[in-house]
Design a protein around this motif. Structure first.
Motif, PDB file in Angstrom:
ATOM      1  N   UNK A   9     -43.889  10.842 -21.676  1.00  0.00           N
ATOM      2  CA  UNK A   9     -44.517  12.115 -21.266  1.00  0.00           C
ATOM      3  C   UNK A   9     -44.998  12.045 -19.819  1.00  0.00           C
ATOM      4  N   UNK A  10     -45.548  10.908 -19.451  1.00  0.00           N
ATOM      5  CA  UNK A  10     -46.081  10.731 -18.100  1.00  0.00           C
ATOM      6  C   UNK A  10     -44.985  10.891 -17.048  1.00  0.00           C
ATOM      7  N   UNK A  11     -43.795  10.374 -17.336  1.00  0.00           N
ATOM      8  CA  UNK A  11     -42.673  10.502 -16.409  1.00  0.00           C
ATOM      9  C   UNK A  11     -42.159  11.937 -16.392  1.00  0.00           C
ATOM     10  N   UNK A  12     -42.068  12.539 -17.565  1.00  0.00           N
ATOM     11  CA  UNK A  12     -41.488  13.879 -17.717  1.00  0.00           C
ATOM     12  C   UNK A  12     -42.306  14.942 -16.988  1.00  0.00           C
ATOM     13  N   UNK A  13     -43.620  14.879 -17.137  1.00  0.00           N
ATOM     14  CA  UNK A  13     -44.455  16.004 -16.705  1.00  0.00           C
ATOM     15  C   UNK A  13     -44.382  16.324 -15.213  1.00  0.00           C
ATOM     16  N   UNK A  14     -44.419  15.361 -14.309  1.00  0.00           N
ATOM     17  CA  UNK A  14     -44.318  15.732 -12.889  1.00  0.00           C
ATOM     18  C   UNK A  14     -42.893  16.050 -12.439  1.00  0.00           C
ATOM     19  N   UNK A  15     -41.888  15.560 -13.190  1.00  0.00           N
ATOM     20  CA  UNK A  15     -40.496  15.792 -12.789  1.00  0.00           C
ATOM     21  C   UNK A  15     -39.996  17.165 -13.215  1.00  0.00           C
ATOM     22  N   UNK A  16     -40.352  17.582 -14.413  1.00  0.00           N
ATOM     23  CA  UNK A  16     -39.765  18.779 -15.024  1.00  0.00           C
ATOM     24  C   UNK A  16     -39.881  20.032 -14.143  1.00  0.00           C
ATOM     25  N   UNK A  17     -41.051  20.308 -13.518  1.00  0.00           N
ATOM     26  CA  UNK A  17     -41.131  21.544 -12.721  1.00  0.00           C
ATOM     27  C   UNK A  17     -40.263  21.534 -11.469  1.00  0.00           C
ATOM     28  N   UNK A  18     -39.689  20.383 -11.093  1.00  0.00           N
ATOM     29  CA  UNK A  18     -38.974  20.267  -9.827  1.00  0.00           C
ATOM     30  C   UNK A  18     -37.470  20.483  -9.949  1.00  0.00           C
ATOM     31  N   UNK A  19     -36.996  20.797 -11.147  1.00  0.00           N
ATOM     32  CA  UNK A  19     -35.592  21.168 -11.321  1.00  0.00           C
ATOM     33  C   UNK A  19     -35.441  22.673 -11.064  1.00  0.00           C
ATOM     34  N   UNK A  20     -34.286  23.105 -10.586  1.00  0.00           N
ATOM     35  CA  UNK A  20     -34.082  24.551 -10.377  1.00  0.00           C
ATOM     36  C   UNK A  20     -34.278  25.337 -11.668  1.00  0.00           C
ATOM     37  N   UNK A  21     -34.749  26.565 -11.553  1.00  0.00           N
ATOM     38  CA  UNK A  21     -35.030  27.395 -12.726  1.00  0.00           C
ATOM     39  C   UNK A  21     -33.808  27.589 -13.608  1.00  0.00           C
ATOM     40  N   UNK A  22     -32.644  27.672 -12.996  1.00  0.00           N
ATOM     41  CA  UNK A  22     -31.432  27.957 -13.762  1.00  0.00           C
ATOM     42  C   UNK A  22     -30.616  26.695 -14.046  1.00  0.00           C
ATOM     43  N   UNK A  23     -31.215  25.536 -13.930  1.00  0.00           N
ATOM     44  CA  UNK A  23     -30.506  24.270 -14.191  1.00  0.00           C
ATOM     45  C   UNK A  23     -30.339  24.094 -15.696  1.00  0.00           C
ATOM     46  N   UNK A  24     -29.095  24.006 -16.166  1.00  0.00           N
ATOM     47  CA  UNK A  24     -28.826  23.942 -17.607  1.00  0.00           C
ATOM     48  C   UNK A  24     -27.852  22.805 -17.960  1.00  0.00           C
ATOM     49  N   UNK A  25     -27.811  21.762 -17.150  1.00  0.00           N
ATOM     50  CA  UNK A  25     -26.999  20.594 -17.478  1.00  0.00           C
ATOM     51  C   UNK A  25     -27.829  19.641 -18.342  1.00  0.00           C
ATOM     52  N   UNK A  26     -27.246  19.173 -19.437  1.00  0.00           N
ATOM     53  CA  UNK A  26     -27.941  18.193 -20.274  1.00  0.00           C
ATOM     54  C   UNK A  26     -28.215  16.946 -19.436  1.00  0.00           C
ATOM     55  N   UNK A  27     -29.485  16.568 -19.353  1.00  0.00           N
ATOM     56  CA  UNK A  27     -29.882  15.472 -18.467  1.00  0.00           C
ATOM     57  C   UNK A  27     -30.762  14.487 -19.225  1.00  0.00           C
ATOM     58  N   UNK A  28     -30.486  13.200 -19.026  1.00  0.00           N
ATOM     59  CA  UNK A  28     -31.258  12.155 -19.704  1.00  0.00           C
ATOM     60  C   UNK A  28     -31.728  11.115 -18.693  1.00  0.00           C
TER      61      UNK A  28
END
Length: 699
Positions: free
Chosen positions: A92-111
């Protein structure tokens, strides 16, 4: 192409490298500090995931046992099982600051997969994993609005420290993880020991300054090794349809956002959707997702305009006003401690259970084994939001909220040496309309006091929000669900009257400035003091005693040399006492005995039995002993388990005795008096001196 960069932070070198390993991933990076090494890989699919209206991002953090030189303790002796609580929290700690920085319309499955490869058990891997994840994204072809970085901030002897080693963290009164971009703080997670708000702000922005070199390193590596970013397909949108839907739904949504009650508001919202679908999607069902998105965006704009332009909130409160609060304690008769905390349409029933040392939680990590005697668990059943869902185990949200509440309350819970009980607190969310984690903190404080746990102070929590359009900015106190949903910040603050105990901040915009954080913390402080005042009306201090249904824990001290006698061969003696008194008995090598019994009577019985075994012989005292051995010169008698004395033949009777066996035989019980204990501990007994005495004189 192998590229690397290094910087010194707090006397330790942080090294970032890419291009050597995991080269088939879209991007990868290895970050090293001391002898702690973290690998992060990121992979994005080549095809857009159709039919989703969210970012399809998963983040997995794993601590491999070999990293700490350990073999897993499970049956299979393998890693890769269910993630531990810590692994979930760091994911969760890694996810939370990264998630808002992807483009709004980014829909590629990413891991994103973060793997701890090595640990020196001094420098923790969590903040390094955030840095590595950002670096991997920066050098990949994935569009990303970074870089970001993270550092841990501590304070020892009044001095802030970036990335303090574990050996210093126990001395620190602050433990924060700060993530930020070049210009602003984007996430805060951590706590403190009653730290003033002004000091917390300084800690946060010290961290922001300390992470700047980590951004420099990422930019250097990206410039040399970064791949061109892929094009993100522009969303296909029927603007004519969007205009029609917005015009038709606008007046109805204005009524929705002015409906204070959550369920009534949701019903009106569902009616708007139903009418919009009937009007515009009946002939084209494939348009439903687009219609839903238009309604969401329209309502979001209206809510933000309501707050920024009209100065009003959905439920009519002032910006700094806390919802109505009701606190009730002792609501369940057999539970050791219970509280019902209600704030507006959010309600938590929080229960406390007191256990013994055997109930402690054993945690196996790459840093070694840990034992936890204070636990907090958070449950979010579907009925709390009027939904029907399959019940399952705790998810990331439940684990995260429980960890936040634990961190908030831990500074006021007494140390194990002061309070022998193991304490488990469970928060059952009965209703939810925002800030259920903070309701859990408030209810947890009340429940612990109701259970008689001697808390140092009461703790309360409140969630703050932010709405900003770049020109105007409003900080909201005690946000409801829709304000969180449509807002720019979720900033949770917990503490006592003395100061802050925990912080958690997530930002959906580019970041927050020092002035915004200062205003939010001051508003939160005033709200917290108001909430504490309401809580004190229900219970203002811990009860004087624990519940009659809680175990009775008694601690006694025996001599270390008596421990072997108490345990007995193969644990026989201590098991017999435990079974006879229905008690749990623990003893350490130093002779500290902890007795946990169902009630006071059983506790007294156990203490009495242990005391008899552990007692020392006293000169002049009468004992009923058992003859263990007959010799020509006398008889050896066990007067206390494991303690023998000698009755010399001259002390057997008032008359002359020719043979010891004329008076005693092995196995006989005999009343004796202690005449002497010499410097070597040898005990002289007398049957003659005890003649005429009665059994009632034996104590």
């Amino acid at each position: 192409m192998i590229k690397s960069s290094s910087r010194d932070i707090n006397g330790q070198t942080i090294h970032i490298e890419t291009g050597r390993i995991a080269r088939q991933a879209s991007g990868s990076a290895v970050v090293t500090m001391g002898e702690t090494v973290v690998l992060v890989s990121v992979v994005a699919s080549n095809d857009v995931r159709e039919g989703v209206d969210f970012l399809p991002l998963t983040v997995e953090y794993q601590e491999m046992s070999y990293a700490g030189g350990r073999i897993p303790g499970n049956y299979f002796r393998r890693d890769m099982g269910r993630p531990s609580e810590r692994e979930t929290l760091v994911s969760r700690l890694i996810d939370r600051p990264l998630r808002p920085l992807f483009p709004d319309n980014y829909r590629y499955e990413t891991q994103i997969i973060a793997t701890v490869l090595s640990t020196d058990k001094e420098f923790e891997a969590d903040v390094l994993a955030v840095v590595a994840a950002s670096t991997a994204l920066e050098v990949s072809d994935i569009p990303f609005g970074g870089p970001i970085a993270a550092v841990r901030v501590g304070r020892v002897d009044g001095r802030f420290i970036a990335n303090p080693p574990l050996s210093q963290q126990d001395e620190s009164d602050i433990n924060l993880i700060v993530a930020g971009s070049r210009s602003a703080v984007v996430m805060v997670e951590g706590g403190g020991k009653f730290v003033p708000e002004a000091d917390m702000i300084e800690a946060v922005f010290f961290g922001h300054q300390a992470l700047q070199p980590l951004l420099d390193m990422q930019e250097e590596i990206k410039e040399e090794a970064g791949k061109p970013k892929r094009e993100t397909p522009a969303p296909v949108r029927d603007e004519t349809l969007a205009t029609k839907v917005s015009e038709m739904a606008g007046p109805m949504l204005q009524e929705v956002i002015r409906t204070p009650e959550k369920q009534a508001r949701q019903k009106k919202r569902d009616d708007v959707l139903s009418k919009a679908l009937k009007a515009f999607g009946e002939d084209e069902p494939e348009k439903e997702p687009e219609i839903q998105e238009v309604l969401y965006e329209t309502e979001k704009k209206m809510v933000r305009a309501l707050i920024l332009e009209e100065g009003k909130r959905i439920d009519g409160r002032a910006f700094d006003e806390v919802r109505p609060i009701e606190c009730v304690v002792g609501i369940l008769p057999r539970v050791h401690g219970s509280a019902l905390f209600t704030r507006g349409e959010t309600q938590a029933m929080v229960l406390t259970t007191l256990g013994t040392g055997t109930d402690e939680q054993r945690i196996e990590t790459i840093y070694g084994e840990q034992f936890r005697n204070f636990m907090f668990h958070y449950n979010f059943p579907p009925y709390s939001v009027g939904e029907v869902k399959r019940l399952g185990g705790p998810g990331r949200r439940e684990i995260g909220h429980g960890a936040l509440a634990l961190r908030a309350l831990a500074p006021v819970v007494p140390a194990k040496e002061e309070f022998q009980y193991t304490v488990r607190v469970v928060s059952e969310i009965l209703e939810s309309n925002g800030s259920s984690s903070m309701a859990s903190v408030c209810g947890g404080s009340l429940s612990l006091m109701d259970a008689g746990v001697p808390l140092k102070e009461a703790v309360a929590g409140v969630a703050m929000g932010l709405i900003s359009d770049g020109r105007k900015m409003v900080v909201l106190t005690d946000i409801i669900g829709d304000e969180d949903h449509y807002g720019d910040m979720d900033f949770k603050v917990t503490g006592t009257e003395s100061g802050v105990t925990a912080l958690q901040m997530d930002i959906k915009v580019d970041g927050v400035t020092k002035d915004v954080m200062r205003e939010a913390l001051e508003q939160a402080r005033r709200a917290r003091l108001h909430i504490l005042k309401e809580m004190n009306k229900a219970i203002s201090r811990p009860r004087g005693a624990v519940s009659q249904y809680a175990p009775v824990i008694t601690t006694i001290q025996i001599k270390p040399e008596k421990v072997r006698l108490l345990i007995g061969p193969g644990g026989k003696v201590i098991k017999e006492i435990s079974n006879a008194t229905s008690s749990r008995i623990e003893v350490d090598d130093e002779g500290k005995v902890i007795i946990a019994s169902l009630d006071g009577q059983r506790a007294k019985m156990a203490v009495s039995m242990i005391s008899k075994i552990a007692q020392d012989a006293e000169v002049g005292k009468l004992y009923m002993g058992r003859v263990r051995k007959i010799m020509d010169f006398g008889a050896f008698v066990e007067i206390i388990p494991g303690t023998d004395g000698l009755i010399h033949i001259s002390q057997l009777d008032k008359e002359r005795v020719n043979k010891v066996t004329d008076i005693l035989k092995e196995g006989d019980e005999v009343l004796v008096k202690v005449l002497e204990i010499d410097k070597n501990g040898r005990i002289a007994l007398s049957r003659k001196a005890a003649l005429g005495e009665s059994l009632s004189d034996v104590s």
